[in-house]
Design a protein around this motif. Structure first.
Motif, mmCIF file in Angstrom:
data_model
loop_
_atom_site.group_PDB
_atom_site.id
_atom_site.type_symbol
_atom_site.label_atom_id
_atom_site.label_comp_id
_atom_site.label_asym_id
_atom_site.label_seq_id
_atom_site.Cartn_x
_atom_site.Cartn_y
_atom_site.Cartn_z
ATOM 1 N N UNK A 59 -31.287 -87.917 -30.407
ATOM 2 C CA UNK A 59 -30.721 -87.516 -29.931
ATOM 3 C C UNK A 59 -29.670 -85.865 -30.967
ATOM 4 N N UNK A 60 -29.226 -86.545 -31.483
ATOM 5 C CA UNK A 60 -28.210 -86.341 -32.926
ATOM 6 C C UNK A 60 -29.227 -85.684 -33.921
ATOM 7 N N UNK A 61 -28.812 -84.437 -34.178
ATOM 8 C CA UNK A 61 -29.404 -83.956 -34.802
ATOM 9 C C UNK A 61 -28.555 -83.497 -36.071
ATOM 10 N N UNK A 62 -29.090 -84.337 -37.593
ATOM 11 C CA UNK A 62 -28.675 -83.726 -38.700
ATOM 12 C C UNK A 62 -28.980 -82.603 -39.284
ATOM 13 N N UNK A 63 -28.055 -81.705 -38.666
ATOM 14 C CA UNK A 63 -28.113 -80.505 -38.924
ATOM 15 C C UNK A 63 -26.878 -79.931 -40.312
ATOM 16 N N UNK A 64 -26.236 -80.773 -41.059
ATOM 17 C CA UNK A 64 -26.053 -80.677 -42.548
ATOM 18 C C UNK A 64 -26.367 -81.349 -43.778
ATOM 19 N N UNK A 97 -38.309 -71.857 -33.892
ATOM 20 C CA UNK A 97 -37.495 -73.608 -33.114
ATOM 21 C C UNK A 97 -37.908 -73.767 -33.411
ATOM 22 N N UNK A 98 -37.683 -75.365 -33.111
ATOM 23 C CA UNK A 98 -38.493 -76.483 -33.478
ATOM 24 C C UNK A 98 -39.436 -77.430 -32.951
ATOM 25 N N UNK A 99 -39.934 -77.562 -32.816
ATOM 26 C CA UNK A 99 -41.234 -78.743 -31.874
ATOM 27 C C UNK A 99 -40.065 -79.749 -31.155
ATOM 28 N N UNK A 100 -40.647 -80.358 -29.879
ATOM 29 C CA UNK A 100 -39.615 -81.232 -29.005
ATOM 30 C C UNK A 100 -40.300 -82.175 -29.763
ATOM 31 N N UNK A 101 -39.411 -83.559 -29.941
ATOM 32 C CA UNK A 101 -39.150 -84.663 -30.278
ATOM 33 C C UNK A 101 -40.326 -85.546 -29.266
ATOM 34 N N UNK A 102 -41.343 -85.593 -30.167
ATOM 35 C CA UNK A 102 -42.511 -86.497 -29.648
ATOM 36 C C UNK A 102 -42.405 -87.637 -30.383
ATOM 37 N N UNK A 103 -42.311 -89.258 -29.736
ATOM 38 C CA UNK A 103 -43.141 -90.404 -30.215
ATOM 39 C C UNK A 103 -44.125 -91.287 -29.921
ATOM 40 N N UNK A 104 -45.427 -90.915 -30.242
ATOM 41 C CA UNK A 104 -46.145 -91.757 -30.095
ATOM 42 C C UNK A 104 -46.159 -93.342 -29.983
ATOM 43 N N UNK A 105 -45.562 -94.202 -28.983
ATOM 44 C CA UNK A 105 -45.713 -95.541 -29.287
ATOM 45 C C UNK A 105 -47.621 -96.516 -29.957
ATOM 46 N N UNK A 106 -46.686 -97.501 -30.779
ATOM 47 C CA UNK A 106 -48.023 -97.705 -31.737
ATOM 48 C C UNK A 106 -48.873 -98.351 -30.900
#
Length: 117
Positions: A59-64, A97-106
């Motif tokens: 949830x912490x965006x690397x904004x710099x 805008x940016x996509x929602x974060x989605x991580x598909x499990x292996x």
């Protein structure tokens, strides 16, 4: 006799696992690598514009873009070859805008029908 170049460098490598949906990128970079430099590496791998990539961790965006990874807490202690540091990335959409974060499990947990007799 000419001496061999030193194999140790000033910057130690951080091993990263960078995920988005079903995509996973493994790479290693120096702690002093900037966010933008990492985006450039990813852009080259994915063949996309690095400016549409947004990185984050829990949830912490690397904004710099000019910040180094070490400034976001990514160091060789946390990012080892046996246990790479996991980042997420999303891509910028046409409406800026940016996509929602989605991580598909292996793998998924499913019960096997072969277990029943």
């Amino acid at each position: 006799m000419q001496s061999l170049p030193s194999t140790s460098n000033t910057y130690h490598d951080c091993y990263l696992q960078i995920r988005r949906a079903k995509q996973t990128i493994f790479t290693d970079v120096a702690e002093a690598t900037t966010v933008y430099e990492l985006k450039q590496i990813m852009g080259n791998i994915l063949r996309i514009d690095p400016n549409i990539i947004r990185l984050s961790v829990s949830g912490q965006i690397f904004d710099t873009d000019s910040k180094q990874l070490v400034e976001y807490g990514i160091t060789t202690k946390e990012a080892r070859p046996q246990n790479p540091f996991q980042l997420e990335f999303t891509l910028k959409l046409d409406d800026d805008s940016y996509e929602n974060i989605e991580i598909v499990p292996y793998t998924t947990q499913t019960s096997s029908s072969n277990d029943e007799s």
